[in-house]
Enzyme design. Structure first.
Site, PDB file in Angstrom:
ATOM      1  N   ARG A   8    -120.857 -43.948 -35.452  1.00 56.03           N
ATOM      2  CA  ARG A   8    -120.906 -43.757 -34.072  1.00 56.03           C
ATOM      3  C   ARG A   8    -119.761 -44.644 -33.404  1.00 56.03           C
ATOM      4  O   ARG A   8    -119.037 -44.914 -33.849  1.00 56.03           O
ATOM      5  CB  ARG A   8    -122.115 -44.736 -33.745  1.00 56.03           C
TER       6      ARG A   8
ATOM      7  N   TYR B 243    -129.406 -45.780 -50.010  1.00 57.01           N
ATOM      8  CA  TYR B 243    -127.974 -46.278 -49.936  1.00 57.01           C
ATOM      9  C   TYR B 243    -127.576 -47.069 -51.076  1.00 57.01           C
ATOM     10  O   TYR B 243    -126.511 -47.174 -51.635  1.00 57.01           O
ATOM     11  CB  TYR B 243    -127.915 -46.814 -48.691  1.00 57.01           C
TER      12      TYR B 243
ATOM     13  N   HIS C 228    -128.759 -44.328 -41.291  1.00 58.21           N
ATOM     14  CA  HIS C 228    -130.244 -44.042 -40.579  1.00 58.21           C
ATOM     15  C   HIS C 228    -130.905 -45.310 -40.914  1.00 58.21           C
ATOM     16  O   HIS C 228    -130.816 -45.824 -42.193  1.00 58.21           O
ATOM     17  CB  HIS C 228    -130.860 -42.819 -41.081  1.00 58.21           C
TER      18      HIS C 228
ATOM     19  N   HIS D  26    -119.744 -37.280 -28.388  1.00 59.86           N
ATOM     20  CA  HIS D  26    -120.635 -37.506 -29.343  1.00 59.86           C
ATOM     21  C   HIS D  26    -121.063 -36.558 -30.013  1.00 59.86           C
ATOM     22  O   HIS D  26    -121.513 -36.612 -31.307  1.00 59.86           O
ATOM     23  CB  HIS D  26    -122.126 -38.218 -28.617  1.00 59.86           C
TER      24      HIS D  26
ATOM     25  N   ARG E 189    -119.762 -36.192 -33.770  1.00 60.34           N
ATOM     26  CA  ARG E 189    -120.808 -36.865 -34.922  1.00 60.34           C
ATOM     27  C   ARG E 189    -121.678 -35.765 -35.491  1.00 60.34           C
ATOM     28  O   ARG E 189    -121.896 -35.860 -36.767  1.00 60.34           O
ATOM     29  CB  ARG E 189    -121.479 -38.061 -34.244  1.00 60.34           C
TER      30      ARG E 189
END
Length: 386
Positions: free
Chosen positions: A204, A346, A337, A311, A314
């Site tokens: 981001r 993760y 996320h 954006h 992304r």
């Protein structure tokens, strides 16, 4: 004289006006109280008294006076009590101030009925408020009224419009790899790495703006997301930790962009291990406004449709990673996320597997650009964290 009809539970009586009144004992105060309404017939009054008795026996009776609380004040308190990030709180305050309180703020909480909610939502849409904003306002109103149910101010949430809490998000455009490189070639040199890194890591903008030199390891082809930059509508910048554990993550990038990152470190990044990887035109903080005009000019020069926003890089990178074989779990981890499942996954994902995904992304990029082999590995002073 009012005609009284006593029963085992409460009573109904005929008033001089000819209408029927229901009376019963309040389970809290043990005092007799009348129902909030009167009824045209004794049968209607008897049915209402039976309903009250049934509600009390099931423990779901709600004091009719409990909802006599000003909704605007209740909503303000609801928001004040929420633990929210600065940008989320600012967004909620705006929705409450602009779209909820003006038409509903002067009512009692109990006055927010299902018909009134439907009329409020229709009025917002008819006035030209965008559907995404209306959905957010409806979701917020529903959350406030859920709390009102928990606080026993009302019995049931009046926000019960099917489908009002969602909308169809239009599909965002996906750039081709040649288009990504065309925009990178057309943009000002200090933003070339920003374009490529966004497309190939799907970070981001706030995460990119918060990167430090020590977070980018060009030899290992890995960057580490440790923080996020948020910009309030006032222009104030806040640097904060990611919202969830899933936000703290390593993200690999293909060897193909290493030379661009090395060049950026040597010519555009701030000095020192803790220097910002991306800085503004005058050495300050990176903001969207710093490069908005440059992005539009580069997009136009590269022949990319004007519908493409920054954006969308992304979105492009996520699509490329998916096409390169990343599983849903790996893709969610790569994107950071904020869900419990993504955070758990993760913890078990290795950087070697993530680097393999980055390699496949690089292979796809080289194929699209007509190149054969990746550039030879290289490094630069201060780029690797000790």
């Amino acid at each position: 004289m009012a005609k009284n009809n006593r029963r085992r539970f409460g009573s109904v009586r005929k008033l001089p006006s000819g209408r029927w009144q229901v009376r019963y004992y309040d389970p809290v105060t043990n005092e007799r109280r009348p129902d909030e309404k009167t009824y045209a017939t004794k049968t209607e009054a008897d049915i209402r008294l039976s309903q009250i008795e049934a509600d009390m026996s099931r423990g779901v009776w709600v004091d009719p006076d409990a909802g006599s609380v000003n909704f605007g004040e209740y909503a303000d308190t609801w928001l004040k009590d929420r633990k929210l990030g600065a940008t989320t709180r600012e967004r909620y305050e705006g929705v409450l101030r602009l779209h909820i309180k003006p038409p509903l703020g002067s009512l009692f909480v109990s006055g927010i009925t299902a018909p009134r909610v439907r009329a409020w939502r229709t009025a917002l849409l008819d006035s030209g408020v965008g559907e995404p904003t209306v959905v957010k306002a409806y979701q917020m109103l529903r959350a406030i009224m859920n709390t009102a149910v928990d606080d026993e101010l009302i019995r049931r949430n009046p926000c019960r419009i099917p489908g009002a809490d969602a909308y169809d998000v239009p599909e965002r455009p996906v750039l081709t790899v040649p288009e990504v490189y065309a925009v990178a070639a057309a943009i000002q040199p200090q933003w070339r790495a920003l374009v490529l890194l966004t497309a190939f890591t799907t970070l981001r903008l706030g995460e990119l703006a918060a990167l430090r030199r020590r977070d980018v390891d060009v030899e290992a082809r890995l960057l580490r997301v440790r923080r996020n930059q948020a910009e309030l509508s006032s222009g104030k910048l806040l640097t904060k930790s990611p919202k969830s554990q899933a936000g703290f993550r390593p993200v690999a990038f293909p060897a193909d962009i290493v030379p661009d990152l090395v060049h950026h470190l040597e010519h555009h990044a701030a000095a020192g291990q803790d220097g910002r990887f991306f800085v503004g035109p005058r050495g300050g903080r990176l903001r969207r406004s710093n490069f908005r005009d440059d992005w539009i000019a580069a997009r136009t020069k590269a022949g990319v449709t004007e519908d493409v926003h920054f954006h969308d890089l992304r979105h492009t990178g996520n699509t490329l990673a998916s096409q390169s074989g990343a599983s849903t779990r790996e893709l969610m981890t790569r994107m950071g996320h904020s869900t419990a499942k993504a955070a758990l996954n993760y913890q078990h994902m290795t950087s070697d597997r993530d680097r393999a995904i980055a390699d496949k992304m690089g292979e796809a990029a080289r194929k699209a650009l007509g190149k054969d082999d990746p550039p030879a590995p290289t490094g630069t002073d201060g780029a690797r964290e000790g």
